[in-house]
Scaffold this active site. Structure first.
Site, PDB file in Angstrom:
ATOM      1  N   MET A   1       0.840  -1.193   0.000  1.00 37.36           N
ATOM      2  CA  MET A   1       0.000   0.000   0.000  1.00 37.36           C
ATOM      3  C   MET A   1       0.875   1.243   0.000  1.00 37.36           C
ATOM      4  O   MET A   1       2.042   1.202   0.371  1.00 37.36           O
ATOM      5  CB  MET A   1      -0.901   0.005   1.230  1.00 37.36           C
ATOM      6  CG  MET A   1      -1.907  -1.126   1.248  1.00 37.36           C
ATOM      7  SD  MET A   1      -3.138  -0.998  -0.065  1.00 37.36           S
ATOM      8  CE  MET A   1      -4.128   0.366   0.542  1.00 37.36           C
ATOM      9  N   CYS A   2       0.296   2.360  -0.396  1.00 40.62           N
ATOM     10  CA  CYS A   2       1.020   3.613  -0.542  1.00 40.62           C
ATOM     11  C   CYS A   2       0.082   4.757  -0.155  1.00 40.62           C
ATOM     12  O   CYS A   2      -1.022   4.540   0.308  1.00 40.62           O
ATOM     13  CB  CYS A   2       1.506   3.804  -1.981  1.00 40.62           C
ATOM     14  SG  CYS A   2       2.372   2.386  -2.678  1.00 40.62           S
ATOM     15  N   ARG A   3       0.536   5.968  -0.347  1.00 38.54           N
ATOM     16  CA  ARG A   3      -0.284   7.174  -0.251  1.00 38.54           C
ATOM     17  C   ARG A   3       0.020   8.012  -1.480  1.00 38.54           C
ATOM     18  O   ARG A   3       1.180   8.107  -1.903  1.00 38.54           O
ATOM     19  CB  ARG A   3       0.042   8.000   0.993  1.00 38.54           C
ATOM     20  CG  ARG A   3      -0.057   7.282   2.339  1.00 38.54           C
ATOM     21  CD  ARG A   3      -1.494   7.200   2.859  1.00 38.54           C
ATOM     22  NE  ARG A   3      -2.173   6.008   2.352  1.00 38.54           N
ATOM     23  CZ  ARG A   3      -3.421   5.662   2.672  1.00 38.54           C
ATOM     24  NH1 ARG A   3      -4.133   6.429   3.474  1.00 38.54           N
ATOM     25  NH2 ARG A   3      -3.948   4.575   2.179  1.00 38.54           N
TER      26      ARG A   3
END
Length: 247
Positions: free
Chosen positions: A1-3
């Site tokens: 996951m990332c932003r």
């Protein structure tokens, strides 16, 4: 996951968009508020893509394989460089994916910038499982060995064939979700004039004030102007319009 986030509006210093807000993307790299997959850090690289004012040649990218806070050069660049269209991301790598800077979003083709906040299990066999016919040329065009790079190849094929941005994202999302129901697919795409985004399985918000719009994994400010995009939705927005449709 990332932003990740995308911005359209009056030209601003990159710092005003990426590092200076009270809950900036910079802060989200080490203290995300809405990340629910168990990851506490987005420290496996970062990238910023921007469209220089008056430049019609396409976007410029700055990508690194280090945490955004570990790059001593970026703060100075971010205060110097200005743009009215930006896509930026901080990365939390999935095991088995590339760790070099080529794996950091945004990915690019022509005027387009793209990012994935999410993950796809067993992505290496995804084309065959979805019936996607990728040529050797398509596969060799992948910027990195990651699920995001593969999804970008699938999206880019549709864009270059003339599909509208929202249709390209939605079709790839539906195909991927049918083959990998547990996939999280928050996709973000811009050509410097409009933003298309998908929310499937993770948070996504947008904020329109005056003649600017920001789309982000989570709010970067504490005001009440942010609107949550419903799960399983497509967001299409410009500086002056916003439309949400179910997938």
């Amino acid at each position: 996951m990332c932003r990740h986030l995308a911005y359209l509006g009056p030209p601003r210093a990159l710092a005003e968009i990426v590092t200076d807000p009270p809950h900036s993307l910079y802060e989200q790299s080490y203290a995300p508020h809405h990340q629910t997959n168990g990851a506490a850090l987005n420290a496996d690289g970062f990238g910023v893509g921007w469209y220089p004012p008056g430049d019609r040649a396409g976007p410029v990218r700055y990508r690194r394989a280090v945490p955004i806070w570990a790059d001593a050069n970026f703060p100075g660049l971010a205060h110097l460089l200005r743009s009215g269209a930006v896509l930026a991301a901080v990365r939390s790598a999935t095991p088995g994916n590339s760790l070099d800077e080529s794996a950091a979003a945004p990915y690019a083709l022509g005027r387009w910038l793209f990012s994935l906040n999410g993950f796809v299990q067993r992505w290496e066999s995804l084309p065959g499982d979805t019936g996607e016919s990728l040529s050797a040329s398509d596969l060799l065009s992948m910027e990195a060995r990651t699920d995001a790079a593969l999804l970008w190849v699938m999206v880019a094929r549709r864009l270059t064939s003339g599909a509208p941005a929202g249709d390209a994202l939605a079709e790839v999302t539906r195909l991927t979700a049918a083959a990998r129901p547990a996939a999280r697919l928050n996709l973000l795409l811009t050509d410097g004039q409009a933003i298309a985004a998908i929310r499937r399985g993770a948070s996504l918000y947008y904020r329109r004030t005056g003649d600017e719009v920001t789309v982000a994994s989570e709010p970067t400010t504490d005001d009440g102007d942010w609107q949550e995009v419903p799960d399983q939705s497509l967001l299409l927005t410009t500086q002056h319009t916003a439309e949400i449709a179910p997938l």
